[in-house]
Design a protein around this motif. Structure first.
Motif, mmCIF file in Angstrom:
data_model
loop_
_atom_site.group_PDB
_atom_site.id
_atom_site.type_symbol
_atom_site.label_atom_id
_atom_site.label_comp_id
_atom_site.label_asym_id
_atom_site.label_seq_id
_atom_site.Cartn_x
_atom_site.Cartn_y
_atom_site.Cartn_z
ATOM 1 N N PHE A 171 0.842 -1.203 0.000
ATOM 2 C CA PHE A 171 0.000 0.000 0.000
ATOM 3 C C PHE A 171 0.879 1.255 0.000
ATOM 4 C CE2 PHE A 171 0.685 -1.391 4.349
ATOM 5 C CZ PHE A 171 1.027 -0.236 5.031
ATOM 6 N N GLU A 172 0.242 2.374 -0.354
ATOM 7 C CA GLU A 172 0.896 3.683 -0.324
ATOM 8 C C GLU A 172 0.870 4.218 1.100
ATOM 9 O OE1 GLU A 172 2.288 5.756 -2.572
ATOM 10 O OE2 GLU A 172 2.016 4.596 -4.412
ATOM 11 N N ALA A 173 1.997 4.767 1.534
ATOM 12 C CA ALA A 173 2.062 5.278 2.900
ATOM 13 C C ALA A 173 3.099 6.376 2.997
ATOM 14 C CB ALA A 173 2.399 4.147 3.872
ATOM 15 N N ALA A 174 2.981 7.168 4.052
ATOM 16 C CA ALA A 174 4.023 8.115 4.429
ATOM 17 C C ALA A 174 4.726 7.525 5.653
ATOM 18 C CB ALA A 174 3.431 9.482 4.761
ATOM 19 N N SER A 212 -2.045 11.347 17.580
ATOM 20 C CA SER A 212 -2.955 12.489 17.403
ATOM 21 C C SER A 212 -3.057 12.920 15.941
ATOM 22 C CB SER A 212 -2.496 13.673 18.268
ATOM 23 O OG SER A 212 -1.299 14.239 17.766
ATOM 24 N N PHE A 213 -2.075 12.540 15.126
ATOM 25 C CA PHE A 213 -2.116 12.828 13.690
ATOM 26 C C PHE A 213 -2.469 11.583 12.880
ATOM 27 C CE2 PHE A 213 0.289 16.528 15.079
ATOM 28 C CZ PHE A 213 -0.231 17.531 14.281
ATOM 29 N N GLU A 214 -3.113 10.614 13.534
ATOM 30 C CA GLU A 214 -3.638 9.405 12.888
ATOM 31 C C GLU A 214 -2.546 8.488 12.349
ATOM 32 O OE1 GLU A 214 -6.738 10.328 10.085
ATOM 33 O OE2 GLU A 214 -7.475 11.994 11.307
ATOM 34 N N GLY A 215 -1.349 8.605 12.906
ATOM 35 C CA GLY A 215 -0.273 7.703 12.527
ATOM 36 C C GLY A 215 -0.223 6.490 13.441
ATOM 37 N N SER A 216 0.484 5.456 13.002
ATOM 38 C CA SER A 216 0.639 4.226 13.783
ATOM 39 C C SER A 216 2.120 3.970 14.035
ATOM 40 C CB SER A 216 0.050 3.026 13.036
ATOM 41 O OG SER A 216 -1.328 3.197 12.813
ATOM 42 N N VAL A 217 2.471 3.792 15.291
ATOM 43 C CA VAL A 217 3.849 3.444 15.628
ATOM 44 C C VAL A 217 4.074 1.975 15.274
ATOM 45 C CG1 VAL A 217 5.530 3.180 17.481
ATOM 46 C CG2 VAL A 217 4.003 5.163 17.459
ATOM 47 N N ILE A 218 5.009 1.722 14.394
ATOM 48 C CA ILE A 218 5.313 0.351 13.997
ATOM 49 C C ILE A 218 6.332 -0.265 14.939
ATOM 50 C CG2 ILE A 218 6.235 -1.126 12.163
ATOM 51 C CD1 ILE A 218 3.443 0.042 11.663
ATOM 52 N N LYS A 219 7.337 0.518 15.320
ATOM 53 C CA LYS A 219 8.321 -0.008 16.263
ATOM 54 C C LYS A 219 9.145 1.129 16.861
ATOM 55 C CE LYS A 219 11.418 -1.143 12.394
ATOM 56 N NZ LYS A 219 12.047 -2.270 11.665
ATOM 57 N N TYR A 220 9.741 0.816 18.000
ATOM 58 C CA TYR A 220 10.713 1.690 18.634
ATOM 59 C C TYR A 220 12.090 1.187 18.212
ATOM 60 C CZ TYR A 220 6.767 3.252 21.417
ATOM 61 O OH TYR A 220 5.553 3.759 21.814
ATOM 62 N N THR A 221 12.922 2.093 17.742
ATOM 63 C CA THR A 221 14.189 1.698 17.126
ATOM 64 C C THR A 221 15.375 1.857 18.072
ATOM 65 O OG1 THR A 221 14.445 3.921 16.205
ATOM 66 C CG2 THR A 221 13.349 2.262 14.825
ATOM 67 N N GLY A 222 15.139 1.754 19.349
ATOM 68 C CA GLY A 222 16.198 1.935 20.341
ATOM 69 C C GLY A 222 16.165 3.344 20.882
ATOM 70 N N ASP A 223 16.530 4.317 20.067
ATOM 71 C CA ASP A 223 16.472 5.716 20.503
ATOM 72 C C ASP A 223 15.644 6.557 19.531
ATOM 73 O OD1 ASP A 223 18.214 5.598 18.427
ATOM 74 O OD2 ASP A 223 19.920 6.488 19.473
ATOM 75 N N GLY A 224 14.655 5.935 18.927
ATOM 76 C CA GLY A 224 13.752 6.643 18.029
ATOM 77 C C GLY A 224 12.503 5.836 17.755
ATOM 78 N N ILE A 225 11.749 6.315 16.764
ATOM 79 C CA ILE A 225 10.458 5.700 16.430
ATOM 80 C C ILE A 225 10.337 5.585 14.919
ATOM 81 C CG2 ILE A 225 8.028 6.437 16.163
ATOM 82 C CD1 ILE A 225 7.845 6.936 19.070
ATOM 83 N N MET A 226 9.650 4.528 14.481
ATOM 84 C CA MET A 226 9.225 4.428 13.088
ATOM 85 C C MET A 226 7.702 4.413 13.088
ATOM 86 S SD MET A 226 9.546 1.251 10.438
ATOM 87 C CE MET A 226 8.483 1.184 8.989
ATOM 88 N N ALA A 227 7.086 5.279 12.275
ATOM 89 C CA ALA A 227 5.628 5.364 12.220
ATOM 90 C C ALA A 227 5.149 5.367 10.775
ATOM 91 C CB ALA A 227 5.137 6.624 12.936
ATOM 92 N N VAL A 228 3.916 4.912 10.608
ATOM 93 C CA VAL A 228 3.291 4.838 9.288
ATOM 94 C C VAL A 228 2.020 5.670 9.279
ATOM 95 C CG1 VAL A 228 2.068 3.325 7.680
ATOM 96 C CG2 VAL A 228 4.230 2.591 8.658
ATOM 97 N N PHE A 229 1.820 6.436 8.220
ATOM 98 C CA PHE A 229 0.589 7.189 7.991
ATOM 99 C C PHE A 229 0.008 6.687 6.673
ATOM 100 C CE2 PHE A 229 3.316 9.644 10.623
ATOM 101 C CZ PHE A 229 2.509 10.384 11.480
ATOM 102 N N ALA A 261 9.219 10.346 4.282
ATOM 103 C CA ALA A 261 9.151 10.018 2.855
ATOM 104 C C ALA A 261 7.836 9.301 2.591
ATOM 105 C CB ALA A 261 10.330 9.137 2.441
ATOM 106 N N GLN A 262 7.434 9.263 1.325
ATOM 107 C CA GLN A 262 6.194 8.571 0.983
ATOM 108 C C GLN A 262 6.389 7.706 -0.253
ATOM 109 O OE1 GLN A 262 3.067 11.307 0.027
ATOM 110 N NE2 GLN A 262 4.027 12.032 -1.859
ATOM 111 N N GLY A 263 5.558 6.654 -0.344
ATOM 112 C CA GLY A 263 5.639 5.752 -1.484
ATOM 113 C C GLY A 263 5.089 4.389 -1.113
ATOM 114 N N LEU A 264 5.335 3.399 -1.943
ATOM 115 C CA LEU A 264 4.843 2.049 -1.698
ATOM 116 C C LEU A 264 5.629 1.372 -0.585
ATOM 117 C CD1 LEU A 264 4.215 0.603 -5.283
ATOM 118 C CD2 LEU A 264 2.498 0.949 -3.497
ATOM 119 N N VAL A 265 4.907 0.647 0.273
ATOM 120 C CA VAL A 265 5.539 -0.151 1.321
ATOM 121 C C VAL A 265 4.862 -1.516 1.356
ATOM 122 C CG1 VAL A 265 6.165 1.856 2.712
ATOM 123 C CG2 VAL A 265 3.987 0.701 3.129
#
Length: 343
Positions: A171-174, A212-229, A261-265
């Motif tokens: 799917f397309e995602a940011a 609050s911006f309708e994003g989903s946290v996919i994982k915590y990367t140790g000292d950061g976050i990866m999220a999908v919109f 960034a945005q595109g297919l995932v």
């Protein structure tokens, strides 16, 4: 076997007894309390039932059916509507009343257990104790499931619900990444527990902003976050979220950079699916994910770096981005036009 306080001392339940006869009600309430069944609230009329339920949903409603009250069976259905999570036990005299209650129960499914009078032996109390044990087990399972769900990314729940049979989803995602700047130095300079507490506070704050911006946290990367919109407005929401996070970074003891960034995932389960007991993990992968991570690595503390395409799609009026043309990014053959925001 006698049901005593010791048998059920670990149970903390709320019971309601609906009985229009004050004498039989008082006897049964006293007996239930002596046997350790906890809080038992007597209700003498259906008119008093709503007020009783306002005090909290009961685990069990005991209904002493009086055959001379024509609306008695309707009360059972009413209770089920008002307290859907409660189990209903009907105490019924033998003969026609018992036959009527069984027929009503079969028709409406509003009664969980029917106990025949008289209650001179332990049948009723054994039945009640077993019913409460079942509810306790169900509650523990539900609580455990809720705790486990908090450890699972939002997108993974659909995979779990499908019995882990869902195919990977394209799917397309940011994609948004954050990463603390100088974390290696920070962890050397402060006690580990203090570092962990500050890190946990920061990542929790980031996760709330993402949600609050309708994003989903996919994982915590140790000292950061990866999220999908994903979905409509994903570019705008992801970039707005990134800008708020960047502004937030400037007030933190652990400043961080942000990449978007945005595109297919491609999303799905990673791991061995052929051997029982092997750990599997829900993840989102693809070139877009790598690109967002690389842009995050490039960003200074309090800065957002994104692709020019996501900036154009978001159509933000302010702030004005700084163009970074023809950026060479490791793993990508072509140079990519990017923009930087310093809110």
């Amino acid at each position: 076997m006698e049901i005593t306080r010791d048998n059920i001392k670990t149970m903390t339940y709320r019971l309601i007894l609906v009985d229009s006869d004050s004498y039989t009600s008082s006897v049964l309430v006293e007996d239930l309390r002596q046997r350790g069944f906890g809080e038992v609230l007597p209700v003498f009329s259906t008119l008093a039932l709503p007020a009783a339920l306002e005090g909290g949903q009961p685990d069990v409603v005991i209904f002493n059916y009086q055959s001379d009250q024509p609306d008695g069976l309707i009360i059972c259905s009413t209770i089920k509507l008002m307290a859907p999570g409660a189990a209903i036990i009907a105490i019924v005299s033998p003969g026609p009343p018992l036959k009527a209650v069984r027929a009503w129960s079969k028709q409406t499914h509003s009664i969980d257990v029917i106990v025949e009078k008289p209650l001179s032996d332990e049948r009723f109390f054994m039945t009640l104790a077993e019913l409460l044990k079942v509810k306790k087990s169900s509650r523990e399972v539900a609580d455990r499931a809720e705790r486990l769900a908090s450890l699972v990314p939002e997108g993974a729940m659909s995979v779990v619900d499908s019995g882990f049979k869902t195919e990977p989803e394209l799917f397309e995602a940011a994609i948004l990444f954050t990463d603390i700047r100088g974390s290696s130095q920070l962890i050397r300079d402060m006690p580990h527990r203090e570092f962990f507490e500050l890190l946990n506070q920061l990542l929790s704050l980031q996760a709330r902003h993402i949600s609050s911006f309708e994003g989903s946290v996919i994982k915590y990367t140790g000292d950061g976050i990866m999220a999908v919109f994903r979905g409509m407005g994903r570019s705008y929401l992801a970039l707005r979220c990134a800008l708020e996070l960047a502004a937030l970074s400037k007030d933190q003891k652990m400043p961080f950079g942000t990449g978007v960034a945005q595109g297919l995932v491609l999303a799905g389960l990673i791991g061995d699916s052929h051997h029982a007991g092997q750990r599997r993990q829900y993840d989102v992968i693809g070139a877009t994910v790598h690109l967002a991570a690389r842009l995050c690595d490039m960003a200074n503390a309090g800065e957002v770096i994104g692709t020019k395409s996501i900036s154009m799609a978001a159509k933000l009026a302010t702030p004005t981005p700084r163009a970074i043309a023809s950026v060479s990014i490791r793993g990508f053959d072509r140079e990519i036009d990017c923009v930087a925001f310093n809110p």
